[in-house]
Design an enzyme around this catalytic site. Sequence first.
Site, PDB file in Angstrom:
ATOM      1  CG  ASN A  56       8.158  -1.714  -2.310  1.00 46.71           C
ATOM      2  OD1 ASN A  56       7.176  -2.274  -1.865  1.00 46.71           O
ATOM      3  ND2 ASN A  56       8.235  -2.905  -3.759  1.00 46.71           N
ATOM      4  CB  CYS A 104       6.654 -11.143  -1.195  1.00 51.00           C
ATOM      5  SG  CYS A 104       5.884 -10.727   0.731  1.00 51.00           S
ATOM      6  CD  GLU A 129       6.765  -4.082   2.487  1.00 52.17           C
ATOM      7  OE1 GLU A 129       5.825  -4.166   1.989  1.00 52.17           O
ATOM      8  OE2 GLU A 129       7.214  -5.115   2.734  1.00 52.17           O
ATOM      9  CB  CYS A 187      11.162  -5.346   2.884  1.00 50.19           C
ATOM     10  SG  CYS A 187      10.205  -4.952   1.240  1.00 50.19           S
ATOM     11  CG  ASN A 231       9.515  -6.248  -4.816  1.00 45.68           C
ATOM     12  OD1 ASN A 231      10.450  -6.514  -5.275  1.00 45.68           O
ATOM     13  ND2 ASN A 231       8.796  -6.235  -3.716  1.00 45.68           N
ATOM     14  CB  THR A 264      11.596  -7.780  -2.295  1.00 48.32           C
ATOM     15  OG1 THR A 264      10.622  -7.275  -1.715  1.00 48.32           O
ATOM     16  CG2 THR A 264      11.500  -9.144  -2.335  1.00 48.32           C
ATOM     17  N   GLY A 265      13.256  -5.663   0.221  1.00 48.70           N
ATOM     18  CA  GLY A 265      14.007  -4.917   0.002  1.00 48.70           C
ATOM     19  C   GLY A 265      15.546  -4.976   0.747  1.00 48.70           C
ATOM     20  CG  HIS A 272      12.760  -2.806  -4.127  1.00 47.02           C
ATOM     21  ND1 HIS A 272      12.504  -2.844  -2.505  1.00 47.02           N
ATOM     22  CD2 HIS A 272      12.286  -3.582  -4.260  1.00 47.02           C
ATOM     23  CE1 HIS A 272      11.647  -3.907  -2.126  1.00 47.02           C
ATOM     24  NE2 HIS A 272      11.924  -4.755  -3.132  1.00 47.02           N
TER      25      HIS A 272
END
Length: 280
Positions: free
Chosen positions: A196, A73, A214, A223, A162, A225-226, A164
């Site tokens: 995400n 995150c 998300e 976000c 994570n 990481t986004g 995406h």
Amino acid sequence: MKLNFTKMHGCGNDYIYFNCFNQQVADPEALAIRLSDRHFGIGGDGIVLICPSDVADAKMRMFNADGSEGKMCGNATRCIGKYMYDNGLIDKPEMTLETLSGIKLLKMVAEDGKIVRVTVDMGKAILKPSEIPTKFTGDLAVSVPLDVDGKQYAVTCVSMGNPHCVVFVDEDVETLDLPAIGPSFENHEMFPERINTEFIRVIDDHTLQMRVWERGSGETWACGTGACAAAVAAVLNGYCPKGEDITIHLRGGDLTICYTDEAVFLSGSATTVFEGSVEA
Ligand SMILES: N[C@H](CCC[C@H](N)C(=O)O)C(=O)O
């Protein structure tokens, strides 16, 4: 049992933080669901535990509003750096943070004894579709076709620890009906661990506009990481240059991303809103 918490946000991506150096959180999944509720709880996109670590200055565990645990995150990473320095748990404006996606290095800027900006070495982007994970084949998923509710999209998939799915659109992203299409991306059969999803309009070769749906929290105002995944996807699609700062305009503010061969760097603010206690 009473638990002390700190409400913080990174560009409006708000979480309820618990210092677990001096208290224990017994059932974080259930607590995340109860406290994230913006009518019957404290309100937030989830909860974050700041824990001791054997290999770094601290360890992060984060739980989305639906109780699912996220492996990384970006916005919470910056808020943890601020929390650790502002509360005297580290004595210099840099730290290492253990996450479920490896150890991250934070470098911070302090003003009057408080952190105002954090840069995170987020590590390398993972681009092999099967490792993201997705069911796409081959070595890259760049501008590949995906049918969502009968509409064809070209998507680019990236992991920052994570998963995406980045979708470039021509229209102003504020016109998109995210509650209508977000869940269909999040739960699509091509994404075995859900996903995400970032909806991006390219403003120029150093500027992107972004909204995000998300996994586990729905639309958030930012976000981290986004934003990293969006910048990587923009480079892979030829919209932006590698190795230069890319500004991402999100609903909750701006983030700066630099995608280099060594790592992806995320820079942005971190804000403390209030402190309190809650019966757990
Ligand atoms: N919903 C994400 C975790 C939070 C990521 C986001 N808030 C960030 O700042 O990176 C997931 O389940 O992978």
